[in-house]
Every structure is written in C-alpha cells, then in structure tokens.
Design a protein around this motif. Structure first.
Motif, PDB file in Angstrom:
ATOM      1  N   VAL A  30       0.847  -1.196   0.000  1.00 59.92           N
ATOM      2  CA  VAL A  30       0.000   0.000   0.000  1.00 59.92           C
ATOM      3  C   VAL A  30       0.884   1.248   0.000  1.00 59.92           C
ATOM      4  O   VAL A  30       1.730   1.407   0.874  1.00 59.92           O
ATOM      5  CB  VAL A  30      -0.940   0.030   1.225  1.00 59.92           C
ATOM      6  N   LYS A  31       0.660   2.127  -0.965  1.00 54.47           N
ATOM      7  CA  LYS A  31       1.486   3.344  -1.065  1.00 54.47           C
ATOM      8  C   LYS A  31       0.970   4.458  -0.162  1.00 54.47           C
ATOM      9  O   LYS A  31       1.737   5.113   0.534  1.00 54.47           O
ATOM     10  CB  LYS A  31       1.539   3.816  -2.525  1.00 54.47           C
ATOM     11  N   LYS A  32      -0.341   4.714  -0.183  1.00 54.61           N
ATOM     12  CA  LYS A  32      -0.913   5.816   0.595  1.00 54.61           C
ATOM     13  C   LYS A  32      -2.175   5.358   1.320  1.00 54.61           C
ATOM     14  O   LYS A  32      -3.013   4.666   0.737  1.00 54.61           O
ATOM     15  CB  LYS A  32      -1.274   6.998  -0.319  1.00 54.61           C
ATOM     16  N   VAL A  33      -2.319   5.771   2.574  1.00 50.97           N
ATOM     17  CA  VAL A  33      -3.522   5.483   3.353  1.00 50.97           C
ATOM     18  C   VAL A  33      -4.237   6.802   3.634  1.00 50.97           C
ATOM     19  O   VAL A  33      -3.647   7.732   4.198  1.00 50.97           O
ATOM     20  CB  VAL A  33      -3.183   4.772   4.680  1.00 50.97           C
ATOM     21  N   ILE A  34      -5.498   6.888   3.218  1.00 51.81           N
ATOM     22  CA  ILE A  34      -6.302   8.096   3.404  1.00 51.81           C
ATOM     23  C   ILE A  34      -7.499   7.763   4.289  1.00 51.81           C
ATOM     24  O   ILE A  34      -8.274   6.861   3.968  1.00 51.81           O
ATOM     25  CB  ILE A  34      -6.806   8.660   2.059  1.00 51.81           C
ATOM     26  N   ALA A  35      -7.654   8.490   5.385  1.00 44.41           N
ATOM     27  CA  ALA A  35      -8.781   8.278   6.290  1.00 44.41           C
ATOM     28  C   ALA A  35      -9.900   9.262   5.962  1.00 44.41           C
ATOM     29  O   ALA A  35      -9.644  10.452   5.737  1.00 44.41           O
ATOM     30  CB  ALA A  35      -8.333   8.467   7.739  1.00 44.41           C
ATOM     31  N   VAL A  36     -11.127   8.752   5.932  1.00 43.19           N
ATOM     32  CA  VAL A  36     -12.309   9.607   5.752  1.00 43.19           C
ATOM     33  C   VAL A  36     -13.102   9.538   7.050  1.00 43.19           C
ATOM     34  O   VAL A  36     -13.529   8.464   7.468  1.00 43.19           O
ATOM     35  CB  VAL A  36     -13.168   9.157   4.559  1.00 43.19           C
ATOM     36  N   VAL A  63      -7.032   0.863  -6.096  1.00 37.32           N
ATOM     37  CA  VAL A  63      -7.626   1.410  -4.876  1.00 37.32           C
ATOM     38  C   VAL A  63      -8.233   0.325  -3.999  1.00 37.32           C
ATOM     39  O   VAL A  63      -8.850  -0.624  -4.496  1.00 37.32           O
ATOM     40  CB  VAL A  63      -8.721   2.457  -5.227  1.00 37.32           C
ATOM     41  N   GLY A  64      -8.058   0.470  -2.693  1.00 40.91           N
ATOM     42  CA  GLY A  64      -8.718  -0.371  -1.712  1.00 40.91           C
ATOM     43  C   GLY A  64      -9.641   0.481  -0.859  1.00 40.91           C
ATOM     44  O   GLY A  64      -9.387   1.669  -0.647  1.00 40.91           O
ATOM     45  N   LEU A  65     -10.733  -0.114  -0.383  1.00 39.23           N
ATOM     46  CA  LEU A  65     -11.698   0.590   0.468  1.00 39.23           C
ATOM     47  C   LEU A  65     -11.967  -0.270   1.698  1.00 39.23           C
ATOM     48  O   LEU A  65     -12.518  -1.365   1.592  1.00 39.23           O
ATOM     49  CB  LEU A  65     -12.994   0.852  -0.297  1.00 39.23           C
ATOM     50  N   LEU A  66     -11.537   0.228   2.850  1.00 37.84           N
ATOM     51  CA  LEU A  66     -11.680  -0.510   4.100  1.00 37.84           C
ATOM     52  C   LEU A  66     -12.736   0.168   4.962  1.00 37.84           C
ATOM     53  O   LEU A  66     -12.631   1.354   5.274  1.00 37.84           O
ATOM     54  CB  LEU A  66     -10.333  -0.547   4.836  1.00 37.84           C
ATOM     55  N   ASP A  67     -13.745  -0.591   5.357  1.00 46.67           N
ATOM     56  CA  ASP A  67     -14.811  -0.086   6.229  1.00 46.67           C
ATOM     57  C   ASP A  67     -14.424  -0.388   7.671  1.00 46.67           C
ATOM     58  O   ASP A  67     -14.503  -1.522   8.124  1.00 46.67           O
ATOM     59  CB  ASP A  67     -16.133  -0.771   5.867  1.00 46.67           C
ATOM     60  N   ALA A  68     -13.992   0.648   8.400  1.00 45.92           N
ATOM     61  CA  ALA A  68     -13.576   0.468   9.785  1.00 45.92           C
ATOM     62  C   ALA A  68     -14.715   0.711  10.771  1.00 45.92           C
ATOM     63  O   ALA A  68     -14.496   0.704  11.983  1.00 45.92           O
ATOM     64  CB  ALA A  68     -12.402   1.401  10.114  1.00 45.92           C
ATOM     65  N   ASP A  69     -15.922   0.929  10.254  1.00 44.18           N
ATOM     66  CA  ASP A  69     -17.088   1.109  11.124  1.00 44.18           C
ATOM     67  C   ASP A  69     -17.666  -0.265  11.436  1.00 44.18           C
ATOM     68  O   ASP A  69     -18.513  -0.780  10.702  1.00 44.18           O
ATOM     69  CB  ASP A  69     -18.115   1.998  10.438  1.00 44.18           C
ATOM     70  N   VAL A  70     -17.194  -0.860  12.513  1.00 43.16           N
ATOM     71  CA  VAL A  70     -17.581  -2.228  12.871  1.00 43.16           C
ATOM     72  C   VAL A  70     -19.041  -2.298  13.304  1.00 43.16           C
ATOM     73  O   VAL A  70     -19.763  -3.238  12.963  1.00 43.16           O
ATOM     74  CB  VAL A  70     -16.659  -2.765  13.985  1.00 43.16           C
ATOM     75  N   TYR A  71     -19.511  -1.286  14.037  1.00 40.11           N
ATOM     76  CA  TYR A  71     -20.875  -1.314  14.552  1.00 40.11           C
ATOM     77  C   TYR A  71     -21.923  -0.976  13.484  1.00 40.11           C
ATOM     78  O   TYR A  71     -23.032  -1.510  13.511  1.00 40.11           O
ATOM     79  CB  TYR A  71     -21.020  -0.317  15.714  1.00 40.11           C
ATOM     80  N   LEU A 137      -2.020  -6.046  -1.609  1.00 35.27           N
ATOM     81  CA  LEU A 137      -0.884  -5.935  -2.518  1.00 35.27           C
ATOM     82  C   LEU A 137      -1.233  -5.151  -3.786  1.00 35.27           C
ATOM     83  O   LEU A 137      -2.303  -5.341  -4.369  1.00 35.27           O
ATOM     84  CB  LEU A 137      -0.381  -7.327  -2.913  1.00 35.27           C
ATOM     85  N   GLY A 138      -0.319  -4.251  -4.178  1.00 35.00           N
ATOM     86  CA  GLY A 138      -0.509  -3.494  -5.404  1.00 35.00           C
ATOM     87  C   GLY A 138      -1.522  -2.377  -5.293  1.00 35.00           C
ATOM     88  O   GLY A 138      -2.111  -1.962  -6.290  1.00 35.00           O
ATOM     89  N   THR A 139      -1.726  -1.846  -4.085  1.00 35.87           N
ATOM     90  CA  THR A 139      -2.716  -0.787  -3.868  1.00 35.87           C
ATOM     91  C   THR A 139      -2.035   0.574  -3.806  1.00 35.87           C
ATOM     92  O   THR A 139      -1.146   0.800  -2.988  1.00 35.87           O
ATOM     93  CB  THR A 139      -3.495  -1.035  -2.556  1.00 35.87           C
ATOM     94  N   ASP A 140      -2.463   1.490  -4.671  1.00 37.49           N
ATOM     95  CA  ASP A 140      -1.923   2.856  -4.647  1.00 37.49           C
ATOM     96  C   ASP A 140      -2.516   3.652  -3.492  1.00 37.49           C
ATOM     97  O   ASP A 140      -1.805   4.352  -2.772  1.00 37.49           O
ATOM     98  CB  ASP A 140      -2.225   3.570  -5.972  1.00 37.49           C
ATOM     99  N   TYR A 141      -3.848   3.562  -3.356  1.00 37.72           N
ATOM    100  CA  TYR A 141      -4.544   4.290  -2.296  1.00 37.72           C
ATOM    101  C   TYR A 141      -5.456   3.343  -1.525  1.00 37.72           C
ATOM    102  O   TYR A 141      -6.285   2.660  -2.134  1.00 37.72           O
ATOM    103  CB  TYR A 141      -5.397   5.423  -2.873  1.00 37.72           C
TER     104      TYR A 141
END
Length: 218
Positions: A30-36, A63-71, A137-141
C-alpha cells in the motif's frame, strides 16, 4: 491539556492513547492510506469514501476501500457487494472486488440483521486484522471509512499505520460542525495531515435550478 492526556492514558513519548506502545507498520503493498472521518453520524461519510475510491480508480489508480465502522458498516451496501471475502493459502483475507475497487467490511462477514455487541478491544482487534491481515498488494490508495467520533477505531488506525492524510465530512448544521471541529483537533494532535473538509448536503437543487440551503449556508 495535561488532564486530558492523563485521562486518555497518554503516558509518554511513543505511548498510545490507551497506554500501549505505538507500533506503526507500513502496510505491505500500500502506497498511501487516506482516512475519511466525521465527528457526527449521518453526514454522508461512507458515501464520500466510496465515491473517492471510485474516483481514484477511474483516474487509473489501484484502490482499496476498508470499512472500519464495525458497529454500523455500510461499504457493502454502497459498493453493491453480496459476496463474502475468502482467505488465501497464507491465511490473509482477500478483499472483494467491486467496480474495480478492493473492498472489505464487517458487513460482508455478518448477517444484515446481526448487531455487533462488542467491547472496545474486540473492535480494535478487528480493525487491525482488516488493516494488517488483508491482501492489499498493489494498492496505490487505501481509503479507510472510519466510524463517526474519536474512539477506538480511529485510535487503532492511527497507532497501527502511517496515515498520509485525512478528509473530514460534515453538513452545515452547527451540531455537525461542532463535532467536525473535534475530529480535526484529533487528527492535528496525532500529527495526521488534514487534506480538507467536505461540506456535504450543502443545498437541495429545485427543479427550476435554484438552490435551497436547507441546513444553512457557508
């Protein structure tokens, strides 16, 4: 203030908000991690995160999209995902590909009606697993859709990996803006660069083209 630091358990350099050591790791591939993020719920944060991911993908980035809102996970709905992620031979989670974006969310792992009745440490463990045990693997953002507020998931993310920037989402109401300011303060205190603030639901456009600023303007 020192009193707040004491309450949060910030006991010295290199120590996390819960008193544990900060062990930031570069996410493999992963090259860059952006938090929203947002201070208040219901302001459209997941919508912004999903569209940001799609927009970057359309610009030619991986691009990868991670949902960190568990609840209250919603990425599976936003990205129209109906399948579950699998685990590869190395016991890494393989994210689901949707619209060209690699997605992972607790909403893909549990039934829609099921409530996640978890204490903080379980939430922190889940977020770490999504971050560090998923095949990015291979994720720019990597776009991380955080839950509202300034709680366990936010602190876990900031402690676990280097965040290259944060986007705050708000609506024009005073209540939402006050909570957004708290979110900005959190990122500033934890040395995370603020990329900008999105004013969502700024107006409603009427059929004749005029704009109705439902929640106030500016």
């Amino acid at each position: 203030p020192p009193a707040q630091d004491k309450v949060a358990g910030m006991s010295g350099p290199g120590m996390g908000p819960h008193g544990g050591p900060i062990e930031k790791k570069q996410l493999e591939g992963v090259k860059k991690v952006i938090a929203v993020a947002s201070g208040k719920g219901g302001v459209g944060k997941s919508t912004i995160a999903s569209n940001l991911a799609i927009g970057l993908q359309q610009l030619g980035f991986s691009v990868g999209l991670l949902d960190a809102d568990v609840y209250g996970p919603s990425v599976q709905k936003m990205m129209n995902v109906h399948s579950r992620p699998i685990v590869d031979a190395e016991k890494r989670i393989v994210p689901v590909n949707s619209y060209g974006v690699k997605c992972i969310s607790m909403g893909m792992l549990v039934d829609p009606e099921e409530a996640m009745i978890w204490r903080g440490p379980m939430v922190m463990s889940a977020v770490r697993q999504f971050l560090q045990q998923t095949r990015w693997l291979g994720t720019d953002y990597l776009i991380v859709d955080l839950p509202p507020g300034t709680g366990d998931a936010q602190l876990t993310l900031i402690q676990a990996v280097e965040i290259h920037g944060a986007v705050i989402v708000t609506t024009p109401q005073d209540v939402a803006l006050a909570d957004a300011v708290r979110g900005i303060t959190m990122f500033n205190k934890l040395d995370v660069p603020l990329l900008g603030l999105v004013e969502n639901m700024a107006y409603y456009q009427l059929p004749d083209g005029t704009r109705d600023y439902v929640f106030g303007e500016g």
